[in-house]
Scaffold this motif. Structure first.
Motif, PDB file in Angstrom:
ATOM      1  N   LYS A 189      -3.266  15.167 -10.294  1.00 29.66           N
ATOM      2  CA  LYS A 189      -2.938  14.037  -9.429  1.00 29.66           C
ATOM      3  C   LYS A 189      -2.899  14.460  -7.964  1.00 29.66           C
ATOM      4  CE  LYS A 189      -0.106  11.559 -12.824  1.00 29.66           C
ATOM      5  NZ  LYS A 189       1.266  11.127 -13.167  1.00 29.66           N
ATOM      6  N   SER A 190      -3.306  13.553  -7.095  1.00 27.44           N
ATOM      7  CA  SER A 190      -3.200  13.775  -5.658  1.00 27.44           C
ATOM      8  C   SER A 190      -1.755  13.515  -5.224  1.00 27.44           C
ATOM      9  CB  SER A 190      -4.136  12.844  -4.896  1.00 27.44           C
ATOM     10  OG  SER A 190      -3.723  11.490  -5.066  1.00 27.44           O
ATOM     11  N   LEU A 191      -1.449  13.839  -3.964  1.00 24.31           N
ATOM     12  CA  LEU A 191      -0.122  13.557  -3.429  1.00 24.31           C
ATOM     13  C   LEU A 191       0.173  12.066  -3.508  1.00 24.31           C
ATOM     14  CD1 LEU A 191       2.461  14.296  -1.884  1.00 24.31           C
ATOM     15  CD2 LEU A 191       1.139  14.164   0.240  1.00 24.31           C
ATOM     16  N   GLU A 192      -0.790  11.251  -3.125  1.00 19.77           N
ATOM     17  CA  GLU A 192      -0.589   9.808  -3.149  1.00 19.77           C
ATOM     18  C   GLU A 192      -0.381   9.298  -4.573  1.00 19.77           C
ATOM     19  OE1 GLU A 192      -2.660   5.716  -1.401  1.00 19.77           O
ATOM     20  OE2 GLU A 192      -3.755   7.619  -1.346  1.00 19.77           O
ATOM     21  N   GLU A 193      -1.157   9.820  -5.525  1.00 19.83           N
ATOM     22  CA  GLU A 193      -1.007   9.401  -6.918  1.00 19.83           C
ATOM     23  C   GLU A 193       0.347   9.820  -7.482  1.00 19.83           C
ATOM     24  OE1 GLU A 193      -5.719   9.496  -8.287  1.00 19.83           O
ATOM     25  OE2 GLU A 193      -4.513  11.330  -8.315  1.00 19.83           O
ATOM     26  N   THR A 194       0.799  11.020  -7.108  1.00 23.52           N
ATOM     27  CA  THR A 194       2.115  11.490  -7.559  1.00 23.52           C
ATOM     28  C   THR A 194       3.214  10.606  -6.988  1.00 23.52           C
ATOM     29  OG1 THR A 194       1.320  13.776  -7.686  1.00 23.52           O
ATOM     30  CG2 THR A 194       3.696  13.457  -7.576  1.00 23.52           C
ATOM     31  N   TYR A 195       3.084  10.262  -5.706  1.00 28.27           N
ATOM     32  CA  TYR A 195       4.082   9.396  -5.079  1.00 28.27           C
ATOM     33  C   TYR A 195       4.129   8.023  -5.757  1.00 28.27           C
ATOM     34  CZ  TYR A 195       6.316   6.318  -1.745  1.00 28.27           C
ATOM     35  OH  TYR A 195       7.129   5.368  -1.173  1.00 28.27           O
ATOM     36  N   LYS A 196       2.943   7.449  -5.993  1.00 25.19           N
ATOM     37  CA  LYS A 196       2.896   6.125  -6.617  1.00 25.19           C
ATOM     38  C   LYS A 196       3.460   6.147  -8.034  1.00 25.19           C
ATOM     39  CE  LYS A 196      -0.840   4.094  -3.907  1.00 25.19           C
ATOM     40  NZ  LYS A 196      -2.228   3.564  -3.902  1.00 25.19           N
ATOM     41  N   TYR A 197       3.202   7.238  -8.746  1.00 29.15           N
ATOM     42  CA  TYR A 197       3.760   7.363 -10.101  1.00 29.15           C
ATOM     43  C   TYR A 197       5.288   7.322 -10.047  1.00 29.15           C
ATOM     44  CZ  TYR A 197       5.579   9.684 -14.254  1.00 29.15           C
ATOM     45  OH  TYR A 197       6.330   9.998 -15.365  1.00 29.15           O
ATOM     46  N   TRP A 198       5.878   8.145  -9.161  1.00 26.29           N
ATOM     47  CA  TRP A 198       7.334   8.203  -9.081  1.00 26.29           C
ATOM     48  C   TRP A 198       7.917   6.923  -8.475  1.00 26.29           C
ATOM     49  CZ3 TRP A 198      10.220  11.016 -11.922  1.00 26.29           C
ATOM     50  CH2 TRP A 198       9.805  12.284 -12.337  1.00 26.29           C
ATOM     51  N   GLU A 199       7.160   6.302  -7.583  1.00 29.25           N
ATOM     52  CA  GLU A 199       7.632   5.042  -7.018  1.00 29.25           C
ATOM     53  C   GLU A 199       7.802   3.998  -8.119  1.00 29.25           C
ATOM     54  OE1 GLU A 199       6.544   2.402  -3.093  1.00 29.25           O
ATOM     55  OE2 GLU A 199       4.907   3.050  -4.389  1.00 29.25           O
ATOM     56  N   GLU A 200       6.872   3.980  -9.055  1.00 28.94           N
ATOM     57  CA  GLU A 200       6.962   3.048 -10.180  1.00 28.94           C
ATOM     58  C   GLU A 200       8.128   3.409 -11.090  1.00 28.94           C
ATOM     59  OE1 GLU A 200       6.036  -0.239 -12.462  1.00 28.94           O
ATOM     60  OE2 GLU A 200       5.244   0.338 -10.497  1.00 28.94           O
ATOM     61  N   VAL A 201       8.297   4.710 -11.345  1.00 31.53           N
ATOM     62  CA  VAL A 201       9.390   5.159 -12.216  1.00 31.53           C
ATOM     63  C   VAL A 201      10.754   4.827 -11.603  1.00 31.53           C
ATOM     64  CG1 VAL A 201      10.530   7.201 -13.184  1.00 31.53           C
ATOM     65  CG2 VAL A 201       8.038   6.990 -13.315  1.00 31.53           C
ATOM     66  N   LEU A 202      10.861   4.981 -10.281  1.00 29.02           N
ATOM     67  CA  LEU A 202      12.156   4.856  -9.615  1.00 29.02           C
ATOM     68  C   LEU A 202      12.379   3.511  -8.928  1.00 29.02           C
ATOM     69  CD1 LEU A 202      12.216   8.375  -7.896  1.00 29.02           C
ATOM     70  CD2 LEU A 202      13.380   7.711  -9.997  1.00 29.02           C
ATOM     71  N   LYS A 203      11.504   2.557  -9.165  1.00 34.58           N
ATOM     72  CA  LYS A 203      11.552   1.318  -8.380  1.00 34.58           C
ATOM     73  C   LYS A 203      12.886   0.593  -8.473  1.00 34.58           C
ATOM     74  CE  LYS A 203       9.209  -1.488 -11.924  1.00 34.58           C
ATOM     75  NZ  LYS A 203       8.001  -2.305 -12.197  1.00 34.58           N
ATOM     76  N   SER A 204      13.589   0.744  -9.576  1.00 35.43           N
ATOM     77  CA  SER A 204      14.882   0.070  -9.706  1.00 35.43           C
ATOM     78  C   SER A 204      16.023   0.870  -9.096  1.00 35.43           C
ATOM     79  CB  SER A 204      15.183  -0.207 -11.178  1.00 35.43           C
ATOM     80  OG  SER A 204      15.301   1.010 -11.899  1.00 35.43           O
ATOM     81  N   GLU A 205      15.753   2.142  -8.722  1.00 31.46           N
ATOM     82  CA  GLU A 205      16.807   3.014  -8.198  1.00 31.46           C
ATOM     83  C   GLU A 205      16.750   3.192  -6.689  1.00 31.46           C
ATOM     84  OE1 GLU A 205      17.179   6.764 -10.183  1.00 31.46           O
ATOM     85  OE2 GLU A 205      16.380   5.987 -12.061  1.00 31.46           O
ATOM     86  N   VAL A 206      15.579   3.001  -6.106  1.00 30.12           N
ATOM     87  CA  VAL A 206      15.377   3.339  -4.694  1.00 30.12           C
ATOM     88  C   VAL A 206      15.601   2.120  -3.801  1.00 30.12           C
ATOM     89  CG1 VAL A 206      13.728   4.215  -3.011  1.00 30.12           C
ATOM     90  CG2 VAL A 206      13.742   5.137  -5.326  1.00 30.12           C
ATOM     91  N   LYS A 207      16.340   2.343  -2.721  1.00 26.59           N
ATOM     92  CA  LYS A 207      16.584   1.267  -1.758  1.00 26.59           C
ATOM     93  C   LYS A 207      15.314   0.936  -0.986  1.00 26.59           C
ATOM     94  CE  LYS A 207      21.328   2.856  -0.978  1.00 26.59           C
ATOM     95  NZ  LYS A 207      22.238   3.442   0.027  1.00 26.59           N
ATOM     96  N   LYS A 208      15.275  -0.285  -0.464  1.00 20.80           N
ATOM     97  CA  LYS A 208      14.174  -0.691   0.397  1.00 20.80           C
ATOM     98  C   LYS A 208      14.731  -1.120   1.747  1.00 20.80           C
ATOM     99  CE  LYS A 208      10.753  -1.918  -3.078  1.00 20.80           C
ATOM    100  NZ  LYS A 208       9.741  -2.908  -3.519  1.00 20.80           N
ATOM    101  N   ILE A 209      13.918  -0.939   2.768  1.00 25.68           N
ATOM    102  CA  ILE A 209      14.318  -1.316   4.121  1.00 25.68           C
ATOM    103  C   ILE A 209      13.223  -2.166   4.745  1.00 25.68           C
ATOM    104  CG2 ILE A 209      15.808   0.681   4.545  1.00 25.68           C
ATOM    105  CD1 ILE A 209      13.479   2.026   5.936  1.00 25.68           C
ATOM    106  N   LYS A 210      13.587  -2.939   5.752  1.00 28.00           N
ATOM    107  CA  LYS A 210      12.607  -3.749   6.460  1.00 28.00           C
ATOM    108  C   LYS A 210      12.255  -3.079   7.782  1.00 28.00           C
ATOM    109  CE  LYS A 210      13.578  -8.308   4.522  1.00 28.00           C
ATOM    110  NZ  LYS A 210      13.962  -9.712   4.821  1.00 28.00           N
ATOM    111  N   ILE A 211      10.961  -2.906   8.013  1.00 31.22           N
ATOM    112  CA  ILE A 211      10.503  -2.339   9.277  1.00 31.22           C
ATOM    113  C   ILE A 211       9.500  -3.296   9.909  1.00 31.22           C
ATOM    114  CG2 ILE A 211      10.867   0.050   8.552  1.00 31.22           C
ATOM    115  CD1 ILE A 211       7.863   0.258   8.075  1.00 31.22           C
TER     116      ILE A 211
END
Length: 205
Positions: free
Chosen positions: A72-94
């Motif tokens: 996996k590329s860096l971007e693919e690894t990030y997207k994988y974990w983003e999906e896994v952690l989507k219910s745990e990680v906060k979001k902000i508005k920019i």
């Protein structure tokens, strides 16, 4: 809670082995008069990350593979974990081009990975770039045994290489007689971003 800066060393003994070979399969060498054998900090960090992986901890900087066997590329690894952690990680508005967009809070995202909390990370995917300096910084490990004697051992494979070969494949491996890799490290909890200091309590209890 541990909040003081400290310095130290750790020593890795390598006997009749090759702890951190270069791309020629020989031990890495410093450009000094003795061609002193050394190992990069990445080799020590790999061993620490492997320990955490075996414990079942979340490790971000780790080679993983897609279903077709491709890394996996860096971007693919990030997207994988983003999906896994989507219910745990906060979001902000920019604000992007005069519009507000909701995005993942990167500090909160990387706060979920024990290796990033220790060593930090440089993250660059598309227009998103950030750098986090972790509290634990490790130097190169230098052989202090003062004997740098690599040797080559011929080995035979149980398999042939080509269709018409009548003998099995011959190869070799390169080892060093003995090395004592001495790594320096600095532990500075003040390098932790705000809100990350509680990790030191968990790691050091």
């Amino acid at each position: 809670m541990f909040l003081k800066r400290c310095y130290g060393i750790f020593v890795l003994k390598s006997e009749n082995s090759n702890w951190n070979a270069d791309f020629t399969k020989y031990p890495r060498r410093l450009p000094d008069e003795n061609a002193t054998i050394f190992a990069t900090d990445k080799s020590a960090k790999y061993a620490i990350r492997k320990y955490f992986v075996d414990l079942g901890e979340r490790v971000f900087v780790w080679r993983t593979f897609k279903e077709n066997g491709q890394p996996k590329s860096l971007e693919e690894t990030y997207k994988y974990w983003e999906e896994v952690l989507k219910s745990e990680v906060k979001k902000i508005k920019i604000k992007i081009k005069n519009e507000y967009k909701e995005v993942v809070d990167k500090y909160d995202f990387f706060n979920k990975f024990i290796d990033v909390k220790l060593f930090g990370i440089t993250f660059a995917v598309g227009d998103e770039q950030m750098s986090i300096t972790g509290p634990l910084q490790i130097s190169y490990g230098v052989n202090r045994y003062n004997v740098n004697v690599p040797y080559v051992v011929d080995i035979a494979s149980p398999f042939r290489n080509k269709e018409n070969d009548k003998q099995t494949t011959l190869g070799n491996e390169i080892k060093n007689l003995k090395s004592y890799y001495v790594y320096d490290f600095v532990l500075n909890p003040k390098n932790l971003p705000e809100g990350w200091r509680l990790v030191m309590k968990k790691l050091l209890n």
